[in-house]
Write a protein that holds these residues in place. Sequence first.
Motif, PDB file in Angstrom:
ATOM      1  N   SER A  24      32.886-101.838  41.783  1.00  0.00           N
ATOM      2  CA  SER A  24      32.970-100.792  42.583  1.00  0.00           C
ATOM      3  C   SER A  24      32.045-100.602  44.311  1.00  0.00           C
ATOM      4  N   TRP A  27      31.174-103.771  45.463  1.00  0.00           N
ATOM      5  CA  TRP A  27      32.630-103.804  47.088  1.00  0.00           C
ATOM      6  C   TRP A  27      32.014-103.459  48.369  1.00  0.00           C
ATOM      7  N   THR A  28      31.454-102.412  47.979  1.00  0.00           N
ATOM      8  CA  THR A  28      31.201-101.198  49.118  1.00  0.00           C
ATOM      9  C   THR A  28      30.371-101.784  50.177  1.00  0.00           C
ATOM     10  N   TYR A  31      31.149-104.169  51.881  1.00  0.00           N
ATOM     11  CA  TYR A  31      32.143-103.520  53.179  1.00  0.00           C
ATOM     12  C   TYR A  31      31.804-102.960  54.039  1.00  0.00           C
ATOM     13  N   SER A  77      41.661-105.709  46.226  1.00  0.00           N
ATOM     14  CA  SER A  77      42.006-105.729  46.987  1.00  0.00           C
ATOM     15  C   SER A  77      41.587-105.533  48.524  1.00  0.00           C
ATOM     16  N   THR A  78      42.227-105.395  49.720  1.00  0.00           N
ATOM     17  CA  THR A  78      41.522-104.739  50.728  1.00  0.00           C
ATOM     18  C   THR A  78      40.476-103.620  50.510  1.00  0.00           C
ATOM     19  N   ASP A  79      41.062-102.646  50.048  1.00  0.00           N
ATOM     20  CA  ASP A  79      40.286-100.913  49.479  1.00  0.00           C
ATOM     21  C   ASP A  79      39.415-101.159  48.882  1.00  0.00           C
ATOM     22  N   GLY A  80      39.514-102.288  48.038  1.00  0.00           N
ATOM     23  CA  GLY A  80      38.544-102.863  46.740  1.00  0.00           C
ATOM     24  C   GLY A  80      39.013-101.944  45.057  1.00  0.00           C
ATOM     25  N   VAL A  81      39.914-101.140  45.240  1.00  0.00           N
ATOM     26  CA  VAL A  81      40.620-100.750  44.374  1.00  0.00           C
ATOM     27  C   VAL A  81      40.809-101.746  43.088  1.00  0.00           C
TER      28      VAL A  81
END
Length: 406
Positions: A24, A27-28, A31, A77-81
């Motif tokens: 995560s 990913w953040t 992003y 996923s598009t929100d990284g979750v």
Amino acid sequence: IDTKFDPFSGPELECVTYTTKSQSEIWTACYFGGDDAARAYNESITMDFNGPLNAIEMDRAIQTLVDRHESLRATFSTDGVYMSIFKQLSINLTNKDLSHLEEIAKKQVVDQYINEDAHFLFDLVNGPLIKFGLLKLSDNYHKLVITAHHIICDGWSIGIMLQDLGAIYSAYVQNKTPDLTEPIKFSNFANEELLFSKSDENKETEKFWYDIYKSSVPVVNIPTDFPRPSVRTYKSKRLDFTLDPNLIPNLKQTGLSVGASFVTTLLTCFELFLYQITGQDDLVVGLPYAGQPINGMNHLIGHCVNLLPLRSKPQQNMSFSDYLKQRKSEIFDAYDYPKLSFGSLLQQLNVARDPSRIPLVPIVFNMDMGLTDGVCFSNLTYTLTSNPKAYDAFEIALNASGTEKS
């Protein structure tokens, strides 16, 4: 309404799991940091093969490797979750025959390919997040270029990947069935981490690291030729140095004299170097720590690494041996609490965000030893090279690599 949209189109899913905290964080960073940040998290290597390489069986072996390991079939996923793992994901091996070119032209094409591959912009949502390219320079000389996003693999994983690929390829060229251990599922690792996050052991781990920084958080100021930009960038340049082979046994012996490992000895030397160039007697160096052996999952491919923020306070009047002995003890203590969520620690410390700086750990020390241990390709000899990048996630990243012999 788009009646043609089918949420179940595309490759069939095997499972969906929550991303780990470390994933995560990556990913953040990708992003918010954009394309440069995404490229900074590429892991890229080249294997130079000498011998009669069978390109068809190498292609087949690569697909079998991907079929074996969940992480190599994953997207996010598009929100990284969430992390989606497909039952099957086709990987196209890029084949380039350069054998007809003159030597100068070969080098130019190879250099360009490796540079572009190392800086490939992966699509975390649609994948795939690993790619392979085979460059033929002559009948008996090939280069295999492998690039993957760090969110699905780490240094430990690369070693496992090469072991498996060698074993699979060797079996295929001998018309045998590969004899491999049962692969470990990354989803199992992710589930165990989720359970750990709710455990008393995790509370003890968080407390250990919080106590080190609760009174103050050092800000390491590295002397630079130019003013620090108002917003940090990911641009970097790699420099390679070879240690004098006569120096290594002496370094190891110095460490052994106080019971310190080679890793601890080199890390301590690096800390003292930073003390020398910064003039600061309160430093933080991040040490990546592989999660596979901690969880008894040695044969696991995935992003399982935690970043341990090691704080050190060099003292001018202390001998090197005494300081190394002290650091050995402190680092041993840190090794007792390796399952750290770095992002959670930052939240607890409430570190003030500065867009020009990397919070808490701008400098990392990593050691990749024995990546090719147990790696064998039938009828081929090889050398392994880490491909340089023009982007990095840290201000200084020192990586020591080699084998027990060199």
